[in-house]
Design a protein around this motif. Structure first.
Motif, PDB file in Angstrom:
ATOM      1  N   GLU A   1       0.827  -1.208   0.000  1.00 59.17           N
ATOM      2  CA  GLU A   1       0.000   0.000   0.000  1.00 59.17           C
ATOM      3  C   GLU A   1       0.859   1.255   0.000  1.00 59.17           C
ATOM      4  N   LEU A   2       2.066   1.162   0.560  1.00 62.89           N
ATOM      5  CA  LEU A   2       2.968   2.310   0.593  1.00 62.89           C
ATOM      6  C   LEU A   2       3.805   2.397  -0.678  1.00 62.89           C
ATOM      7  N   LEU A   3       4.301   1.262  -1.149  1.00 60.25           N
ATOM      8  CA  LEU A   3       5.259   1.265  -2.264  1.00 60.25           C
ATOM      9  C   LEU A   3       4.594   1.113  -3.627  1.00 60.25           C
ATOM     10  N   GLY A   4       3.421   0.489  -3.697  1.00 60.33           N
ATOM     11  CA  GLY A   4       2.662   0.412  -4.945  1.00 60.33           C
ATOM     12  C   GLY A   4       3.318  -0.438  -6.019  1.00 60.33           C
ATOM     13  N   PRO A   5       2.949  -0.196  -7.277  1.00 56.42           N
ATOM     14  CA  PRO A   5       3.415  -1.030  -8.396  1.00 56.42           C
ATOM     15  C   PRO A   5       4.930  -1.129  -8.505  1.00 56.42           C
ATOM     16  N   GLU A   6       5.640  -0.110  -8.000  1.00 61.35           N
ATOM     17  CA  GLU A   6       7.102  -0.155  -8.061  1.00 61.35           C
ATOM     18  C   GLU A   6       7.653  -1.377  -7.331  1.00 61.35           C
TER      19      GLU A   6
ATOM     20  N   VAL B   1      -4.445  -8.180  -2.952  1.00 57.43           N
ATOM     21  CA  VAL B   1      -4.415  -6.856  -3.584  1.00 57.43           C
ATOM     22  C   VAL B   1      -4.765  -6.997  -5.060  1.00 57.43           C
ATOM     23  N   ASP B   2      -5.507  -6.038  -5.589  1.00 55.66           N
ATOM     24  CA  ASP B   2      -5.857  -6.045  -7.012  1.00 55.66           C
ATOM     25  C   ASP B   2      -4.621  -5.679  -7.831  1.00 55.66           C
ATOM     26  N   VAL B   3      -4.095  -6.650  -8.589  1.00 55.29           N
ATOM     27  CA  VAL B   3      -2.882  -6.384  -9.378  1.00 55.29           C
ATOM     28  C   VAL B   3      -3.212  -6.272 -10.870  1.00 55.29           C
ATOM     29  N   SER B   4      -4.488  -6.042 -11.169  1.00 58.83           N
ATOM     30  CA  SER B   4      -4.912  -6.060 -12.576  1.00 58.83           C
ATOM     31  C   SER B   4      -4.240  -4.952 -13.398  1.00 58.83           C
ATOM     32  N   TYR B   5      -3.833  -3.875 -12.715  1.00 54.17           N
ATOM     33  CA  TYR B   5      -3.236  -2.743 -13.439  1.00 54.17           C
ATOM     34  C   TYR B   5      -1.723  -2.904 -13.608  1.00 54.17           C
ATOM     35  N   SER B   6      -1.159  -3.935 -12.983  1.00 50.68           N
ATOM     36  CA  SER B   6       0.296  -4.082 -13.021  1.00 50.68           C
ATOM     37  C   SER B   6       0.756  -4.568 -14.399  1.00 50.68           C
TER      38      SER B   6
END
Length: 952
Positions: free
Chosen positions: A426-431, A470-475
């Motif tokens: 939640e803090l670091l996100g897709p990176e 977590v929803d990773v659909s955008y990754s």
């Protein structure tokens, strides 16, 4: 010992009773002695005989009883103290503490507790200087001349330690407790001064220092401010160098700095930070030496400071470097070298700190949040690397030496790490996903540096931890990850399991990207034949079939073939076989309609044939479990075989008029298998587990097919009748309830359902006549069934052959059952029954004749030992009577309550009349009715106004 005359409570009698209690082998006599001694302690004579029992010539057991009696009198019978005896009691008690300063320890402790109890009675009004007086008396030797200096000191410390503890454990009104807390807290400065002197003196024995630290922890419960304990805290830090005092010093430091109130004293907290940072050399040496206890203790201190006061320390922006150093120290604890829990136990302590730091940073104002994110985002990327390293499995040869308990602790530890990684995302996100993907890609493609399976598994574990929730659909890295998975050589069970769990966690993503299924599905199907991968592989298959069912047409034959093969070979345990069938149910129900029946028949035929073979054998323990297993396979397959969802999807995609389809394939299979199921039942009618498994097949099918089950209703009604006639079972009643729920309102099925209901009712009535106490589950399900009938199809109660009176009287008898679920179901039945008193003539006549009996039974239940959770269900019934039968309620209620002592001897005539008036007034608010009934239940038990009321 039988008599309890006051004259008999003498020293000699007490000693005889104690002799009997301690040494007589007869338990009956021991119990008599115990009861007599309790009465002796409560008697006025106890104020006198307790002193005689404390004489030095008595054995410790008798002295202990004397001290316990003294405490009992002071704590529970204070009002019995003879007038003018307070000063004498106080001086005698102090003197006795001095006498026993050298032991026995158990007697000394009881005397100290008694003295503490006395102080709590007289502080601050009668003896405002109690604490200073004690400090003076025991330091000068007054009253304790026979004890040496160390014994006097230990006795004083014992009193000081038990004083706040007695305050915590005593039953005292909140206002009085607050007054005493304040009165004691005022004395902290003088107590603290003594404790600090004792800690700092070089000649203070180790045992005394330990007792000092116990005193500190005890007094902290009085909310002592951190600024008033700075000197003591400093002394405790110094004691961390002494190995024999290390553990106690850690406990005391953690207690002091974990006080939430410390946040008010930021300056004091800032002084603690360098003291904690000063422990790093000791921590480093402990880690090098493999000293797990020391590293664990120092880690506890660092985490306690960082976690409890994270917000306060972050807000001291001018001191950000000190807090950053503390964070680095905690990071080093997280990354403690070695494997948890074999080589180290510190790292697990730190995980909650990282949650706290993240929460606090992200809740700061925008300016400070920007500042701290620049500092701590890189720290959290470092944390991910550390956590994945800690999550790595050890070398195979090392792991083989671990105990089962070590392996279980490691598994739990990895779950905790997984939860932490999910939160950090939640803090670091897709990176973060990009970072993990790049590292995994390097490991798999860099041929110059061969990678271990442990490193690959850890990175996949990181992916799976995040993708699981977590929803990773955008990754943009998931397609690459899917492409990398087939490149992994899974020559290790742990790695293969993580691959399967990772694939399963990406099932929703695969549903949106079905073209990628071809990459991972072969991996799952290949693993399906490995029993060591049973849970992970079957779970992945089930998730894929559930989420991607509409895109598996091209893979369906392979999935069915592999699944059928492993089922026939019995590779997996029964629970995983059930999951496979659920997966196939999802898969089959999404196939083109023209293919479904053929594939379904090919799937179930081998199992039907095996069931037929078993049915031709004589029943035995050897073929009972296989029979239940096959029935379980069918019920699990049908539980997910839902063509309605497929139809809904087709209508959305192609909203055109479709021809009504033929019988549902599940119905076709059940119709073909019905004679066989009938045969199985005939063999196993008296085996509840087999009958339950048969009922589950139809119940799961009913829930999925709903109205499409219609062609089987008549046959099933006959089958349930056969089951219940032979061996009444709750599962048959629950299945009937499902039938009523779905088909109760359809006139085509009115006749078979009515006939079944009549049969079940007659049989259940005979159970009540013979004794239903051994069948609470049947009674509960019977009540639920009739409540469902009344709710869904009350017209069934118009049948001339349905004995409604029998149902009513069965319900009345059910109120006598102690099982809560049965009583709740009974209340539900009567609530529904009463609501139909106008539209069902038979119900109206029944209530006119026996409504008073119902009310009497209900009041008896409320007035008896009524558990708090049931009172509101009884209230539901009363509310239904009040709403639907108001004209007769007044008469019934007053007549039922007329007998004296009914429903409880605690109730007065005024209580009953007040209750009647409240009930008769209440026709609008169900909540108010529940409160009235709860209050009446408490009155009936004599509990109104007690502590129990709040929780009722």
């Amino acid at each position: 010992m039988e008599s309890v005359n006051a004259e008999e409570f003498t020293v000699e009698a007490v000693e005889r009773a104690l002799q009997q209690l301690y040494y007589d082998p007869d338990m009956g006599k021991k119990n008599v002695a115990q009861k007599w001694l309790t009465q002796a302690q409560a008697s006025p004579q106890a104020w006198h005989f307790c002193w005689a029992l404390l004489r030095s010539d008595k054995v410790p057991e008798i002295q202990f009883f004397g001290a316990s009696t003294l405490h009992a009198k002071i704590s529970r019978h204070w009002s019995d103290l003879p007038t003018g005896q307070l000063d004498s009691l106080r001086s005698q008690l102090i003197a006795q503490v001095g006498q026993f300063a050298s032991g026995p320890k158990m007697v000394l402790t009881r005397l100290c507790v008694a003295l503490a109890s006395l102080i709590l009675h007289v502080l601050p009004e009668t003896w405002p200087t109690a604490v200073p007086d004690l400090l003076c008396a025991f330091q000068t030797g007054e009253g304790v001349t026979e004890a040496d200096g160390q014994a006097r000191c230990l006795a004083l410390l014992e009193i000081l330690a038990v004083l706040p503890e007695e305050l915590q454990s005593s039953r005292i009104a909140a206002s009085r407790r607050s007054q005493l807390r304040s009165a004691l807290a005022v004395e902290w400065s003088s107590v603290c001064s003594l404790l600090q002197q004792l800690l700092q003196r070089a000649d203070t024995p180790c045992g005394v220092r330990e007792r000092v630290m116990r005193c500190v922890s005890s007094w902290l419960t009085l909310d002592i401010a951190l600024k008033d304990s700075e000197g003591l805290l400093h002394s405790c830090f110094a004691l961390l160098k002494e190995s024999e005092l290390f553990d106690m010093a850690v406990e005391t430091i953690v207690s002091i700095i974990s006080q939430p109130d410390c946040q008010r004293f930021a300056d004091s907290l800032l002084k603690v930070v360098p003291q904690v940072l000063g422990l790093q050399e000791q921590l480093k040496k402990a880690v090098q030496d493999g000293d797990m206890e020391t590293s664990h203790g120092i880690c506890r201190i660092a985490v306690a400071l960082g976690e409890t006061h994270c917000r306060t320390l972050l807000e001291q922006v001018d001191h950000w470097q000190g807090f950053q150093a503390l964070v680095s120290m905690i990071m080093s604890c997280t990354g403690t070298p070695g494997r948890y829990p074999v080589d180290e136990t510190s790292s697990s302590l730190t995980l909650t700190f990282w949650y706290t730091l993240q929460d606090e940073v992200t809740s700061l104002d925008a300016e400070r949040q920007t500042l701290y994110l620049q500092i701590y985002r890189p720290v959290y990327f470092q944390l991910v690397d550390v956590l994945l390293q800690k999550a790595c499995f050890p070398r195979d040869e090392d792991y083989a030496t671990w105990s089962a308990d070590d392996k279980e602790q490691f598994r739990t530890y990895r779950v905790d790490i997984s939860d932490t990684l999910m939160y950090v995302f939640e803090l670091l996100g897709p990176e973060l996903l990009r970072n993990l993907y790049d590292k995994l890609g390097t490991l798999l493609t860099d041929t110059t540096h061969p990678s271990s399976w442990q490193d690959i598994e850890a990175l996949l574990f990181g992916f799976q931890s995040i993708a699981e929730t977590v929803d990773v659909s955008y990754s943009d890295v998931i397609p690459g990850l899917i492409g990398l998975i087939p490149l992994i050589t899974a020559n290790n069970i742990q790695l293969a399991e993580t691959i399967m769990f990772t694939i399963g966690s990406l099932a929703e993503w695969l549903a949106d990207h079905p073209v990628m299924l071809a990459s991972v599905l072969p991996v799952v199907l290949h693993g399906l034949s490995n029993p060591d991968l049973s849970v992970s592989c079957v779970s992945a298959l089930k998730r894929i079939c559930r989420e991607c069912r509409h895109d598996l047409h091209l893979h369906a034959s392979d999935i069915i073939a592999v699944s059928q093969a492993v089922l026939v070979k019995e590779i997996h345990k029964s629970p995983q076989c059930m999951w496979i069938m659920q997966a196939l149910g999802f898969l089959l129900s999404a196939l083109p309609s023209e293919e479904i029946l053929g594939k379904l028949l090919s799937l179930v035929t081998p199992h039907i044939q095996q069931l037929e073979k078993l049915a031709n054998e004589l029943p035995s323990s050897a073929n009972k479990l296989p029979t239940i297993h096959i029935l379980g396979l069918l019920s699990n397959l049908f539980s997910t075989f839902d063509l309605n969802k497929q139809s809904e999807r087709l209508e959305v995609m192609r909203p055109v008029q479709t021809q009504p389809r033929n019988n549902n394939p599940v119905v076709v299979v059940l119709q073909q298998a019905f004679p066989l199921i009938q045969t199985v039942l005939n063999k196993w009618l008296n085996e509840p587990e087999v009958v339950e498994a048969v009922c589950a097949v139809f119940e799961k099918s009913l829930k999925t097919l709903i109205h499409e089950f219609a062609p089987l209703v008549t046959q099933l009604c006959e089958l349930i009748g056969q089951i219940f006639s032979a061996y009444p079972q709750a599962s048959a009643l629950d299945l009937t309830r499902q039938l009523v729920h779905i088909f109760g309102c359809e006139k085509d099925h009115f006749t078979p359902i009515t006939a079944l209901l009549e049969l079940i009712t007659n049989i259940t009535m005979s159970i009540f006549q013979l004794g239903s106490r051994d069948h609470p589950d049947v009674v509960e399900s019977f009540m639920q069934l009739h409540a469902q009938v009344l709710r869904r199809k009350s017209e069934l109660y118009l049948s001339d052959h349905l004995d409604i009176k029998a149902v009513f009287y069965c319900g009345i008898l059910s109120f006598k059952f102690p099982e809560t679920p049965t009583l709740k179901a009974t209340c539900l039945l009567f609530t529904e029954l009463i609501s139909h008193c106008e539209d069902v003539p038979a119900v109206r006549e029944l209530l006119q004749d026996d409504g008073k009996l119902l009310l009497q039974t209900l009041l008896e239940a409320i007035g008896g030992q009524c558990p708090s959770g049931l009172a509101e269900h009884y209230a539901e019934v009363l509310f239904s009577v009040s709403r639907n039968c108001p004209s007769v309620l007044s008469l019934w209620l007053r007549e039922a309550l007329l007998p004296p002592g009914f429903p409880s001897s605690h109730l007065t005539a005024e209580n009953k009349e007040h209750f009647c008036q409240q009930i008769l007034r209440e026709q609008a608010s169900k909540r108010r009715m529940k409160d009235i009934v709860k209050e009446f239940a408490l009155l009936s038990r004599g509990l109104e106004g007690t502590e129990y009321t709040a929780s009722y």
